[in-house]
Design an enzyme around this catalytic site. Structure first.
Site, short mmCIF file in Angstrom:
data_model
loop_
_atom_site.label_atom_id
_atom_site.label_comp_id
_atom_site.label_asym_id
_atom_site.label_seq_id
_atom_site.Cartn_x
_atom_site.Cartn_y
_atom_site.Cartn_z
CD GLU A 162 -3.12 -0.89 2.14
OE1 GLU A 162 -2.94 -0.15 3.12
OE2 GLU A 162 -4.19 -1.48 1.92
CB CYS A 199 12.37 15.76 3.95
SG CYS A 199 12.92 14.69 2.60
CD GLU A 228 -4.17 -5.70 3.01
OE1 GLU A 228 -4.86 -4.94 3.72
OE2 GLU A 228 -2.96 -5.56 2.88
C1 GAL Z 1 -4.33 -2.34 5.12
C2 GAL Z 1 -2.91 -2.82 5.27
C3 GAL Z 1 -2.83 -4.04 6.16
C4 GAL Z 1 -3.65 -3.85 7.41
C5 GAL Z 1 -5.07 -3.51 7.01
C6 GAL Z 1 -5.98 -3.33 8.19
O1 GAL Z 1 -4.37 -1.02 4.76
O2 GAL Z 1 -2.33 -3.13 4.02
O3 GAL Z 1 -1.47 -4.27 6.48
O4 GAL Z 1 -3.11 -2.83 8.16
O5 GAL Z 1 -5.06 -2.32 6.29
O6 GAL Z 1 -7.28 -2.98 7.79
#
Ligand code: GAL
Length: 719
Positions: free
Chosen positions: A184, A194, A340
């Site tokens: 991400e 910076c 995800e």
């Molecule tokens: C995403 C991220 C994951 C986890 C997830 C939680 O943005 O890639 O590592 O943090 O959110 O919802």
């Protein structure tokens, strides 16, 4: 005028910044999803797996449960850098060797991360300049994640070193199916302010403009005494006393997106060199405005995305549908991977509701309907410690016993194999929506007539299309439009001459175009096109807009049309002058009474609609229905608004209908009589009963010739 102390590009690069110049070649093939699906012979199913958080004994339980849940792919190593490289010269790969071997033994393939998403604490200690800085000058320290400056040479060096080590070690591992670069990019830190970024920005600007005169012209620096006489005077648009220069801000967004992309490309190059046959991805995140994904997409083998709709929002599936379509657009209409989603609740909203029963399944299948060939979660096993311990997981804190989430995860894992034949197919969508990040960023800058959000304008014009059952795709300005009948431009505030020509050509070739207000206002440098809005689109739209009159919140004005339809407008109105167009909706109130609020201009077979006010939902739906019918767009099935129906089809003439009932009422749909159910109840005599919250996946046609296609014989037996 200028007395440039023009450094060479090498001088600029020599300040230590990693130049954000995109030199890597775009991918020739974007068939990564296909390669993953072929390897798995299925839709991918699984999640982020973080074994480094657990004793080894737990891993054996993990693989046993993965098999029980139908998991065939896990993402490993995303946050493992500190465990893999305890100090600059030391490596500890033993544990990862054992994890990958175990997964391979159990038939679970791996999306292996390069582990660069969260640098280890030792990097910041040795190289504090790797830390990002906010516009106010605050350093973002280690202790969270994503604490790296994309322009830091030390970060780049360290990240490519670990990526190289991972690639060398695992390129031939039997579990490896996909490389996962970073994680991400830009989710938490999409812009760093910076000094290193300042130097890299100058380098980027020198590439873009060549000399300071051109830069001064592009940024309009004769305004407020901002003229630059030396490259070193140029800074990122850090916190300033008054409104910062809009052209400078726009260029900084472009630069920042390229700077992160350069980080990704540096790692991708290594992976390509070490294992050219393994597809490469990096997962896009829901803050879609953060980066110009059209510039990123050509550099991945497969587009992947993390989707987190809010279970508390009964309409959340709409935004999820938009993201899915956008991902597919980025993939060039090839399949993408849902890499995800939460199995149930997240941990980062103020109140984190569980997904109600059936919701996870329905939203997963929505992604598949809209082109995903993977259904993956964050994460496999719920963490015991750390910031995400209350984020749901496929296996929760209590284990599997009594867990509704686990039961739903395992049930979906058991059902997905019946959709294997769908993998690799495309989504049928003859409506296209134009999305352009430069325009999005420019639109949302301050000191405009009113605060407009691109996402909000998109939702306004997308909703009626959804409700009418029409499936959309997303295109960038300039994309080929051969299969597009209806082209919708929710807002294109920034529109250069080439884009205006592209839109005009579409209409003169017989297409139907719908354009929302405050489009065609500025050029690529955010300078106004003079002579009346929407200057480069005036001819195709047949209108001229001399000025605009936004409405304060809460103010509503009456409109009439099309025909006798009565409606209203909020937020925006403008005095449209007709210059070839016919009025379709007219104002009924105030100083614009009798003036057009929406128009249509015909060019032979082609038609261009212009919506010069933020019209209410019913009026907008009427106009879009008219545009869609002129374009000949028809939904895959007649279905109520809360029932989403999408068709996928392949190159062999096979097609599948996905019907998702997002409502709390059962519905009955009329479907072709020769459909067979892959998921859900079988239709009888062309009638499909779809209970509340349920999903049906139907294969259309008799299925003749299936023998020619792998997986094509499963349909008749799976119900
Ligand atoms: C995403 C991220 C994951 C986890 C997830 C939680 O943005 O890639 O590592 O943090 O959110 O919802």
């Amino acid at each position: 005028m200028t007395h440039p102390v023009t450094p060479t590009l090498d001088d600029l690069a020599a300040v230590g910044a990693a130049p954000a110049v995109i030199e890597a070649a775009p991918r020739k093939r974007r068939d990564g999803a296909h390669r993953v699906a072929q390897r798995l012979d299925a839709i991918a199913y699984g999640g982020d797996y973080n074994p480094e958080q657990w004793p080894e004994a737990v891993w054996h339980d993990d693989v046993r449960l993965m098999r029980a849940a139908g998991v065939n792919l896990v993402t490993v190593g995303v946050f493992a850098w500190a465990n893999l490289q305890p100090s600059p010269g030391a490596w500890d790969f033993g544990w990862l060797d054992r994890v990958l071997d175990l997964l391979a033994e159990h038939g679970v393939a791996v999306d292996l991360a390069t582990a660069t998403a969260s640098p280890p604490p030792w990097l910041a200690r040795r190289h504090p300049e790797t830390l990002p800085v906010t516009a106010e000058g605050t350093t973002l320290w280690p202790g969270g994640r994503q604490h790296f400056c994309p322009s830091s040479a030390a970060f780049r060096e360290a990240a490519t070193t670990v990526a190289h080590a991972v690639a060398d070690r695992y390129a031939d591992h039997p579990a490896l199916a996909l490389w996962h670069v970073g994680n991400e990019y830009g989710c938490h830190v999409n812009v760093c302010w910076c000094d290193r970024c300042a130097a890299a920005f100058r380098h980027w600007l020198a590439q873009r403009y060549g000399d300071l005169d051109a830069l001064n012209a592009a940024w309009g620096t004769d305004f407020w005494s901002q003229r630059y006489h030396a490259w070193e005077e140029i800074l990122p648009p850090r916190t300033v006393p008054a409104i910062p220069n809009p052209s400078q801000q726009l260029d900084y967004r472009r630069f920042a997106s390229d700077a992160l992309l350069a980080c990704y490309l540096a790692e991708r190059e290594i992976l390509d060199a070490v294992s050219p046959a393994v597809p490469v991805t990096t997962n896009a995140h829901p803050h879609l405005e953060a980066q110009d994904w059209w510039r990123w997409a050509p550099h991945v083998d497969v587009v992947s995305y993390d989707s987190y709709p809010d279970p508390a929002d009964p309409e959340a599936h709409r935004a999820a549908g938009v993201s899915a379509d956008l991902m597919r657009g980025l993939a060039g209409e090839a399949p993408w991977l849902l890499l995800e989603q939460a199995p149930s609740a997240v941990n980062w909203r103020a109140c984190n509701m569980m997904k109600p029963p059936g919701t996870m399944r329905r939203w997963s299948l929505q992604a598949v309907a809209r082109g995903a060939d993977a259904v993956m979660f964050f994460q496999w096993r719920a963490s015991k410690a750390g910031a995400e311990k209350f984020h749901s997981a496929m296996v929760g804190h209590a284990g599997t016993e009594g867990s509704r989430t686990w039961d739903e995860v395992a049930a979906l894992g058991a059902q997905l194999p019946s959709l294997a034949e769908v993998a690799g197919s495309q989504v049928a969508a003859d409506v296209a929506i134009v999305c352009d990040w430069s325009s999005w960023w420019a639109l949302e800058q301050p000191s405009h007539p009113t605060a407009l959000r691109w996402g909000d304008q998109l939702a306004w014009l997308r909703r009626p299309l959804d409700d009418a059952g029409l499936t959309s795709r997303f295109v960038a300005p300039g994309h080929a439009l051969d299969v597009v009948a209806l082209l919708v431009v929710p807002n294109l505030y920034l529109c250069d001459e080439a884009t205006a020509r592209w839109l005009t050509d579409f209409v003169t070739a017989g297409g139907v175009l719908v354009v929302g207000f405050f489009s065609g206002v500025v050029d690529a440098t955010d300078h106004v096109h003079l002579g009346g809005y929407p200057a480069p689109l005036r001819t195709v739209l047949g209108v001229r807009v001399p000025e605009v009159d936004p409405l304060p919140e809460g103010v509503t004005v009456a409109v009439r049309g099309p025909g006798e339809h009565r409606g209203h407008a909020t937020m925006w109105r403008e005095p449209i002058e007709l210059a070839g167009a016919e009025p379709l909706v007219t104002h009924e109130d105030g100083w614009l009474r009798g003036r057009p609020a929406a128009t249509r201009c015909r060019h032979g077979e082609g038609v261009a609609y212009y919506l010069g006010a933020r019209l209410d939902a019913a009026t907008t739906a009427t106009l879009l229905a008219e545009a869609a019918s002129e374009a000949g767009c028809v939904p895959p099935l007649d279905a109520p608004a809360q029932v989403e129906v999408v068709r996928r089809r392949d190159d062999h003439g096979r097609s599948w209908l996905f019907a998702l009932n997002h409502s709390e009422e059962p519905v009955t749909l009329t479907v072709p009589t020769d459909c067979r159910a892959l998921l859900g109840d079988a239709p009888t005599g062309g009638t499909l009963h779809l209970p509340a919250g349920e999903v049906a996946v139907l294969r259309e046609g008799s299925g003749e010739g299936d023998e020619d296609h792998a997986g094509g014989d499963t349909a008749a037996t799976k119900g």
